[in-house]
Design an enzyme around this catalytic site. Structure first.
Site, short mmCIF file in Angstrom:
data_model
loop_
_atom_site.label_atom_id
_atom_site.label_comp_id
_atom_site.label_asym_id
_atom_site.label_seq_id
_atom_site.Cartn_x
_atom_site.Cartn_y
_atom_site.Cartn_z
N ASN A 1 12.27 -6.68 145.84
CA ASN A 1 12.71 -6.29 146.89
C ASN A 1 11.34 -5.89 146.94
OD1 ASN A 1 12.77 -4.68 148.78
ND2 ASN A 1 14.06 -2.33 148.35
N ARG B 1 15.68 -8.65 149.12
CA ARG B 1 15.89 -7.74 150.46
C ARG B 1 14.48 -7.77 151.47
NH1 ARG B 1 13.60 -1.83 151.18
NH2 ARG B 1 15.64 -1.53 153.25
N HIS C 1 19.29 -0.30 156.97
CA HIS C 1 20.66 0.07 155.75
C HIS C 1 22.18 -0.56 155.53
CE1 HIS C 1 18.72 4.28 155.87
NE2 HIS C 1 17.84 3.67 155.04
N ARG D 1 11.45 10.97 158.71
CA ARG D 1 11.14 11.23 159.92
C ARG D 1 11.86 11.68 160.74
NH1 ARG D 1 13.21 5.53 157.20
NH2 ARG D 1 11.46 4.56 156.52
N GLU E 1 23.04 -1.56 146.18
CA GLU E 1 22.74 -2.74 147.38
C GLU E 1 21.40 -3.43 146.74
OE1 GLU E 1 19.97 -0.68 150.56
OE2 GLU E 1 19.50 0.63 149.39
#
Length: 396
Positions: free
Chosen positions: A9, A90, A179, A240, A383
């Site tokens: 990643n 990823r 996601h 956010r 993940e």
């Protein structure tokens, strides 16, 4: 059969890696190189001997991956002994083009590069990670797994914004969702925990970390999700804003003289819990809330209220719901968030058992009350394991 996958990643200034057994999900080792390009880059490698930490200048992602390879040699396990089957990457944004994992070649890298305008903070680093890994592991198949792929099953009415058609046709302005790798993993685990097949259950999955998203999953497929063209839309997050009147941009530009770049930066990095309480670490927010801090309490209330709204909306989308699923750091570890987000939804068949909810556990489990028509599940996401499984499935 060798099922070990090196999962990478690559971020703008970091590189995370894990060596995963795709059949069991066990991580033989993992690590992260942070502050790439700075004088004091930090490299942490977790292997059989525990954590090894070094601080040294690491100039590039290639140097970071070479440092990771060296760490496997020094601290284990040996990559030669395990015989890696594939490298899984990823990739944040696959646009409308990629709905499945893809073998990486020059055409794939060109396609991901073309999507940089949709993810300018993420896709360039993902491309760099893929290019570096291809140079250092030229003999291994490399697989791109897209964060947006799981949401490519959204129906047209769910992904289409009511904007000029040119925006969609020429610029790709639509809902993509993110996601997805986490939502895919957790959805399958939820079905397993319920003792049913993925195609037999309807779920509302709440991925609550520093980034947050909700997804309505019908029969194993995403049919609506809270994040949109970018990861900014939807739930309140660590930094956010989530959902916002789009006219705020024009208002602030006109009244405060802010540029679009300034507004965009503040909405992504200075809003959410940080904007409301000055703090995006949920553990610190909880400590302040428990101490009576009013700003922290308001931030918590706004955060949970938005989750509750999405649960209600996605219940309506699905018609029937078998389970509400909490995952990621906050979703897994905050009983208070689970309680506040679902309190008052008894009429929908959603009831939490306080003792189960407050019990500390790292295992997938139900926290709903006995006889509740809708199960409430807490499932740790993984993940890296999902990327490893998809890489093996494509290359086996």
């Amino acid at each position: 059969m060798n099922d070990h996958v090196l999962v990478i990643n690559a971020g703008s200034s970091s590189l995370k890696y894990s060596l995963i057994d795709a059949s069991s999900g066990e991580a033989a080792a993992s690590g992260v190189v942070e502050r790439i390009g700075e004088q004091e880059s930090v490299h942490r490698h977790h292997g059989p001997e525990g954590e090894a930490r070094t601080t040294q200048p690491i100039a590039s992602h290639e140097d970071a991956l070479r440092a990771a390879i060296d760490a496997f040699g020094k601290h284990g396990p040996s990559l030669d002994d395990l015989e890696i089957a594939a490298v899984g990457h990823r990739v944040v944004h696959g646009g409308a083009r990629f709905s499945d994992p893809v073998l990486i070649d020059d055409d794939l890298i060109a396609a991901v590069t073309e999507l940089v305008p949709l993810a300018p903070l993420h896709n360039p680093a993902n491309v760099e990670g893929m290019q570096v890994a291809r140079r250092l592991f030229p003999e291994l198949p490399q697989v791109a797994v897209f964060d947006t792929a799981f949401h490519q099953t959204l129906p047209e009415e769910a992904y289409t914004y009511a904007v000029p058609r040119e925006w969609l046709d020429e610029y790709g302005v639509r809902r993509y969702g993110f996601h997805g790798t986490s939502h895919a993993f957790v959805s399958a685990e939820a079905a397993r925990l319920l003792g049913r097949g993925p195609a037999e259950v309807n779920l509302i999955v709440l991925h609550l970390g520093n980034g947050c998203s909700a997804t309505a999953v019908r029969g194993g497929q995403s049919v609506d999700t809270s994040m949109g063209l970018t990861p900014l839309e939807g739930l309140v997050m660590g930094t956010r804003s989530g959902d916002l009147d789009p006219a705020v941009h024009a208002y602030l530009a006109r009244e405060a003289g802010r540029s679009l770049d300034e507004i965009d930066h503040q909405l992504n990095f200075e809003s959410g819990l940080k904007g409301l309480a000055g703090q995006n670490d949920f553990r610190e927010l909880t400590r302040r809330q428990e101490a009576g801090d009013e700003r922290a309490q308001l931030a918590f209330d706004v955060y949970c209220y938005r989750i509750k709204k999405y649960v209600g909306a996605y219940y309506a989308v699905l018609g029937t719901v078998d389970a509400i699923v909490f995952t990621a750091g906050v979703g897994q570890h905050s009983p208070a968030v689970r309680t506040a987000s679902l309190t008052g939804l008894d009429a929908l068949g959603i009831r939490i058992d306080a003792e189960r909810n407050n019990a500390s556990s790292d295992q997938a489990r139900a926290v709903s009350a006995d006889g509740s028509p809708v199960a409430v599940l807490v499932i740790p996401t993984n993940e890296e394991w999902e990327i490893a499984r998809q890489a093996i499935a494509l290359t086996a």
